[in-house]
Design an enzyme around this catalytic site. Structure first.
Site, PDB file in Angstrom:
ATOM      1  N   TYR A 122      12.870  23.401  89.396  1.00 47.39           N
ATOM      2  CA  TYR A 122      13.488  22.429  90.294  1.00 47.39           C
ATOM      3  C   TYR A 122      13.907  21.149  89.583  1.00 47.39           C
ATOM      4  O   TYR A 122      14.783  20.430  90.072  1.00 47.39           O
ATOM      5  CB  TYR A 122      12.510  22.048  91.414  1.00 47.39           C
ATOM      6  CG  TYR A 122      12.512  22.974  92.604  1.00 47.39           C
ATOM      7  CD1 TYR A 122      12.216  24.315  92.465  1.00 47.39           C
ATOM      8  CD2 TYR A 122      12.789  22.477  93.872  1.00 47.39           C
ATOM      9  CE1 TYR A 122      12.200  25.148  93.568  1.00 47.39           C
ATOM     10  CE2 TYR A 122      12.779  23.309  94.980  1.00 47.39           C
ATOM     11  CZ  TYR A 122      12.483  24.639  94.818  1.00 47.39           C
ATOM     12  OH  TYR A 122      12.475  25.462  95.908  1.00 47.39           O
ATOM     13  N   LYS A 151       4.938  34.645  85.837  1.00 48.60           N
ATOM     14  CA  LYS A 151       5.757  35.752  85.330  1.00 48.60           C
ATOM     15  C   LYS A 151       5.573  35.765  83.812  1.00 48.60           C
ATOM     16  O   LYS A 151       6.521  35.622  83.033  1.00 48.60           O
ATOM     17  CB  LYS A 151       7.224  35.527  85.751  1.00 48.60           C
ATOM     18  CG  LYS A 151       8.137  36.711  85.486  1.00 48.60           C
ATOM     19  CD  LYS A 151       7.869  37.910  86.378  1.00 48.60           C
ATOM     20  CE  LYS A 151       8.706  39.094  85.936  1.00 48.60           C
ATOM     21  NZ  LYS A 151       8.336  40.354  86.624  1.00 48.60           N
ATOM     22  N   ASP A 178       5.979  39.111  91.104  1.00 45.82           N
ATOM     23  CA  ASP A 178       6.545  40.234  91.868  1.00 45.82           C
ATOM     24  C   ASP A 178       5.433  41.043  92.534  1.00 45.82           C
ATOM     25  O   ASP A 178       5.523  41.434  93.699  1.00 45.82           O
ATOM     26  CB  ASP A 178       7.458  41.109  90.997  1.00 45.82           C
ATOM     27  CG  ASP A 178       6.862  41.468  89.643  1.00 45.82           C
ATOM     28  OD1 ASP A 178       5.804  40.917  89.279  1.00 45.82           O
ATOM     29  OD2 ASP A 178       7.461  42.306  88.945  1.00 45.82           O
ATOM     30  N   ASP A 192       7.679  28.184  96.355  1.00 46.71           N
ATOM     31  CA  ASP A 192       8.652  28.059  97.441  1.00 46.71           C
ATOM     32  C   ASP A 192       8.848  29.418  98.112  1.00 46.71           C
ATOM     33  O   ASP A 192       8.791  29.545  99.341  1.00 46.71           O
ATOM     34  CB  ASP A 192       9.978  27.548  96.872  1.00 46.71           C
ATOM     35  CG  ASP A 192      11.050  27.426  97.944  1.00 46.71           C
ATOM     36  OD1 ASP A 192      10.743  26.863  99.003  1.00 46.71           O
ATOM     37  OD2 ASP A 192      12.175  27.894  97.715  1.00 46.71           O
ATOM     38  N   ASP A 197       7.124  30.937 101.987  1.00 47.36           N
ATOM     39  CA  ASP A 197       7.884  31.452 103.137  1.00 47.36           C
ATOM     40  C   ASP A 197       7.384  32.844 103.516  1.00 47.36           C
ATOM     41  O   ASP A 197       7.233  33.179 104.700  1.00 47.36           O
ATOM     42  CB  ASP A 197       9.385  31.536 102.819  1.00 47.36           C
ATOM     43  CG  ASP A 197      10.145  30.276 103.228  1.00 47.36           C
ATOM     44  OD1 ASP A 197       9.520  29.198 103.253  1.00 47.36           O
ATOM     45  OD2 ASP A 197      11.351  30.362 103.526  1.00 47.36           O
TER      46      ASP A 197
HETATM   47  C1  IPM Z   1      10.536  23.750 101.001  1.00 45.48           C
HETATM   48  C2  IPM Z   1      12.036  23.746 101.084  1.00 45.48           C
HETATM   49  C3  IPM Z   1      12.593  22.825  99.993  1.00 45.48           C
HETATM   50  C4  IPM Z   1      12.108  23.375  98.665  1.00 45.48           C
HETATM   51  C5  IPM Z   1      14.110  22.666 100.036  1.00 45.48           C
HETATM   52  C6  IPM Z   1      14.578  22.122 101.360  1.00 45.48           C
HETATM   53  C7  IPM Z   1      14.624  21.821  98.900  1.00 45.48           C
HETATM   54  O1  IPM Z   1      12.520  25.042 100.984  1.00 45.48           O
HETATM   55  O2  IPM Z   1       9.933  22.663 101.137  1.00 45.48           O
HETATM   56  O3  IPM Z   1       9.972  24.813 100.793  1.00 45.48           O
HETATM   57  O4  IPM Z   1      12.724  24.286  98.122  1.00 45.48           O
HETATM   58  O5  IPM Z   1      11.096  22.876  98.161  1.00 45.48           O
HETATM   59 MG    MG Z   2      11.027  26.538 100.972  1.00 43.86          MG
END
Ligand code: IPM
Ligand code: MG
Length: 364
Positions: free
Chosen positions: A146, A195, A227, A251, A255
């Site tokens: 990032y 990784k 993975d 990240d 999710d």
């Molecule tokens: C998160 C989001 C952010 C990230 C985006 C909005 C930049 O996806 O907080 O997970 O990738 O960190």
């Molecule tokens: Mg995110």
């Protein structure tokens, strides 16, 4: 207790969900005799609209002068919003990254656990004895892919884009220490995800984490390739306690972890620095498709506010009360639309965002 909270409602569903978290915090103040003072600041698309940039120095200063930051979500629909016609460093997400960096919020905690009331929303295959997982992803937040050098240029007549993953040993060590400290208060297991079969940053990551582990002989350390971790999360999330990983992997995995709890609308997060200061936001995004409809699930933001009470203010009883109120609300059958059971809605009461906030408030 008196505390100053900077509030970034942000874009999309941000203002709707933050309003519910504030309602809950006000309920906590009333019940336990605290005073929280809020300062609203802009970040993301709304800041672009007002000031031409996604994050102003003034917003950073107000956050720094606060005890904690409560955030909703930022960003819009990349295909249709004018914000995404701007240069990358002027888009909403750039504001969030700059804020994380400016406030040195290098430790992002994203807990994922299955509420037994939502067990039938969990999309995973049934398991003998029922599903029951409780894990926390400890994501490095101010380094890695990032924040490395990035550019797009024409090289030998071909448009070429470059992103760079960079980690130094100090960045890895401090996040590893946080992960082990958290594991000591939980199940005493750390799984470091990388990784290392391909990336140099991952090989260094593994080495430094192993070194930190020596100071925590009670904690069991394992290493897993990212993975494989993606697969294990949907196969057997029960095996995890604390997952420590870099920015990009964290990240993606967070999710994924949120979805196995039944809805991405359930996953809270805390972004911490060295002291008690932190920024608290749901792990999900701004959901522009449902913004303004009043149907967003405020629970992730409310649980993030509970994390604020816990980590920034040391108000453990109050944090527990908020979590218990969420549980009780679910147990009483109240659901936002995303949580309406996939196996039948009998006995469940559908609530809009504000109503669900009210139900939770009533139970504090
Ligand atoms: C998160 C989001 C952010 C990230 C985006 C909005 C930049 O996806 O907080 O997970 O990738 O960190
Ligand atoms: Mg995110």
């Amino acid at each position: 207790m008196n505390k100053k909270i900077a509030v970034i409602a942000g874009d999309g569903i941000g203002p709707e969900i933050v309003a519910q978290a504030r309602k809950v915090l006000d309920g906590v103040c009333e019940k336990y005799g605290h005073t929280f003072t809020y300062t609203d600041v802009l970040m993301g698309g709304c800041s672009i609209d007002a000031y031409g940039v996604p994050l102003t120095d003034e917003t950073i200063e107000i956050c720094k002068a606060s005890d904690a930051v409560l955030m909703g979500s930022i960003g819009g629909n990349a295909a249709t919003s004018p914000w995404y016609k701007l240069a990358p460093e002027l888009r909403p997400e750039a504001g969030l990254l700059k804020l994380r960096k400016s406030l040195n919020l290098y430790c992002n905690l994203r807990p994922a656990y299955l509420f037994k009331e939502l067990a039938d929303s969990c999309p995973l295959a049934a398991k003998e004895g029922g599903r029951n997982f409780d894990l926390v992803i400890c994501r490095e937040l101010t380094g890695g892919l990032y924040f490395g050098e990035r550019y797009t240029k024409v090289k030998d007549g071909v448009i070429t884009a470059v992103d760079t993953a960079v980690y130094n040993e100090n960045e890895i060590r401090r996040i590893a220490v946080k992960a082990f400290e958290i594991a000591m208060k939980r199940g005493k297991k750390v799984c470091s995800v990388d990784k290392a079969n391909v990336l140099d940053t991952s090989r260094l990551w593994r080495k430094v984490v192993a070194d930190v582990a020596k100071d925590y002989p009670e904690v069991e350390l394992s290493n897993m390739l990212v993975d494989n971790c993606a697969m294990q999360l949907v196969k057997e999330p029960e095996q995890f306690d604390v997952i420590v990983t870099g920015n990009m992997f964290g990240d993606i995995l967070s999710d994924e972890a949120s979805m196995i709890t039944g809805s991405i609308g359930m996953l809270s997060s805390a972004s911490l620095s060295d002291g008690s200061f932190g920024l608290y936001e749901p792990s999900h995004g701004s959901a522009p498709d449902i913004a303004g409809l009043g149907i967003a699930n405020p629970i992730a933001t409310i649980l993030s506010a509970a994390m604020m009470l816990h980590y920034s203010f040391g108000l453990l009883k109050e944090a527990d009360a908020v979590e218990a109120a969420v549980k009780q609300t679910l147990a009483d059958g109240y659901r936002s639309i995303d949580l309406m059971s996939r196996t039948g809605a009998e006995g469940l009461i559908s609530q809009n965002c504000s109503e669900l906030g009210d139900r939770i408030c009533e139970r504090i």
